[in-house]
Design a protein around this motif. Structure first.
Motif, PDB file in Angstrom:
ATOM      1  N   ASP A   1      61.261  36.627  30.562  1.00 51.68           N
ATOM      2  CA  ASP A   1      60.314  36.564  31.679  1.00 51.68           C
ATOM      3  C   ASP A   1      58.929  36.404  31.075  1.00 51.68           C
ATOM      4  OD1 ASP A   1      62.273  36.984  33.629  1.00 51.68           O
ATOM      5  OD2 ASP A   1      62.014  39.156  33.587  1.00 51.68           O
ATOM      6  N   VAL A   2      58.196  35.407  31.537  1.00 53.60           N
ATOM      7  CA  VAL A   2      56.870  35.117  30.997  1.00 53.60           C
ATOM      8  C   VAL A   2      55.849  35.179  32.125  1.00 53.60           C
ATOM      9  CG1 VAL A   2      55.437  33.348  29.883  1.00 53.60           C
ATOM     10  CG2 VAL A   2      57.804  33.673  29.155  1.00 53.60           C
ATOM     11  N   ALA A   3      54.696  35.765  31.840  1.00 58.53           N
ATOM     12  CA  ALA A   3      53.572  35.781  32.785  1.00 58.53           C
ATOM     13  C   ALA A   3      52.337  35.287  32.038  1.00 58.53           C
ATOM     14  CB  ALA A   3      53.333  37.199  33.311  1.00 58.53           C
ATOM     15  N   MET A   4      51.594  34.378  32.668  1.00 56.63           N
ATOM     16  CA  MET A   4      50.361  33.864  32.072  1.00 56.63           C
ATOM     17  C   MET A   4      49.187  34.401  32.874  1.00 56.63           C
ATOM     18  SD  MET A   4      49.288  32.000  29.555  1.00 56.63           S
ATOM     19  CE  MET A   4      50.578  30.880  29.077  1.00 56.63           C
ATOM     20  N   LEU A   5      48.243  35.012  32.174  1.00 54.74           N
ATOM     21  CA  LEU A   5      47.027  35.531  32.802  1.00 54.74           C
ATOM     22  C   LEU A   5      45.836  34.779  32.218  1.00 54.74           C
ATOM     23  CD1 LEU A   5      48.817  38.504  32.088  1.00 54.74           C
ATOM     24  CD2 LEU A   5      47.370  38.905  34.058  1.00 54.74           C
ATOM     25  N   ARG A   6      44.805  34.590  33.050  1.00 49.67           N
ATOM     26  CA  ARG A   6      43.626  33.875  32.574  1.00 49.67           C
ATOM     27  C   ARG A   6      42.356  34.622  32.938  1.00 49.67           C
ATOM     28  NH1 ARG A   6      44.634  29.752  37.059  1.00 49.67           N
ATOM     29  NH2 ARG A   6      43.453  30.675  38.753  1.00 49.67           N
ATOM     30  N   ILE A   7      41.328  34.345  32.176  1.00 42.59           N
ATOM     31  CA  ILE A   7      40.004  34.870  32.492  1.00 42.59           C
ATOM     32  C   ILE A   7      39.426  33.962  33.566  1.00 42.59           C
ATOM     33  CG2 ILE A   7      37.671  35.237  31.600  1.00 42.59           C
ATOM     34  CD1 ILE A   7      39.003  35.819  28.872  1.00 42.59           C
ATOM     35  N   PRO A   8      39.002  34.504  34.718  1.00 46.95           N
ATOM     36  CA  PRO A   8      38.470  33.655  35.785  1.00 46.95           C
ATOM     37  C   PRO A   8      37.283  32.829  35.291  1.00 46.95           C
ATOM     38  CG  PRO A   8      38.752  35.909  36.560  1.00 46.95           C
ATOM     39  CD  PRO A   8      38.967  35.919  35.067  1.00 46.95           C
TER      40      PRO A   8
END
Length: 146
Positions: free
Chosen positions: A53-60
């Motif tokens: 399971d992969v989740a990608m988070l980004r800096i707005p």
């Protein structure tokens, strides 16, 4: 060859939802989640088989991203203890610039983070701290002063 950018930092975790919540509280946005499996993915990372399971988070509004991965197959292997000191070999922390370090600490402590040392001031430039979050992930924060 020209280096274009650093795309993301990968972190392997056991409790994907808790770590997502921690980084969202810090101010990151969840870009998406997916299951990664199959021969192509296993060949890429040098495993015989995998389901992750992969989740990608980004800096707005920024270029920085974190990729969180929870391995189901093969089972994850623990490398270092969750409370490893900051001088342990390997990647030990991720640093973020924040506009209010005290507010960020308060919000992250509510998600189980612990201050490692103290909030310190470097000259008239920055206030800095290290926090240990879920699964021992170390986050450093810097608040630029006036």
């Amino acid at each position: 060859m020209t280096l274009q950018r650093m795309d993301n930092v990968g972190i392997m975790v056991e409790d994907l939802d808790a770590v997502i919540a921690f980084f969202v509280e810090l101010g990151m946005e969840l870009e998406g989640k997916a299951v990664v499996e199959g021969p192509w993915a296993a060949s890429l990372v040098g495993l015989d088989d995998q389901r992750v399971d992969v989740a990608m988070l980004r800096i707005p509004g920024g270029p920085g991203r974190i990729e969180l991965a929870k391995y189901h197959e093969p089972k994850a292997i623990r490398g270092v203890p969750d409370d490893a000191p900051v001088n342990t070999l390997g990647i030990r922390r991720i640093m973020f610039a924040v506009d209010d370090i005290d507010d960020a600490i308060t919000r992250l402590v509510a998600h189980g983070a612990q201050l490692i040392g103290e909030v310190v001031q470097y000259e008239d430039s920055y206030r800095l701290c290290y926090l240990r979050g879920p699964e021992g992930i170390v986050v450093a924060m810097a608040e630029e002063l006036g």
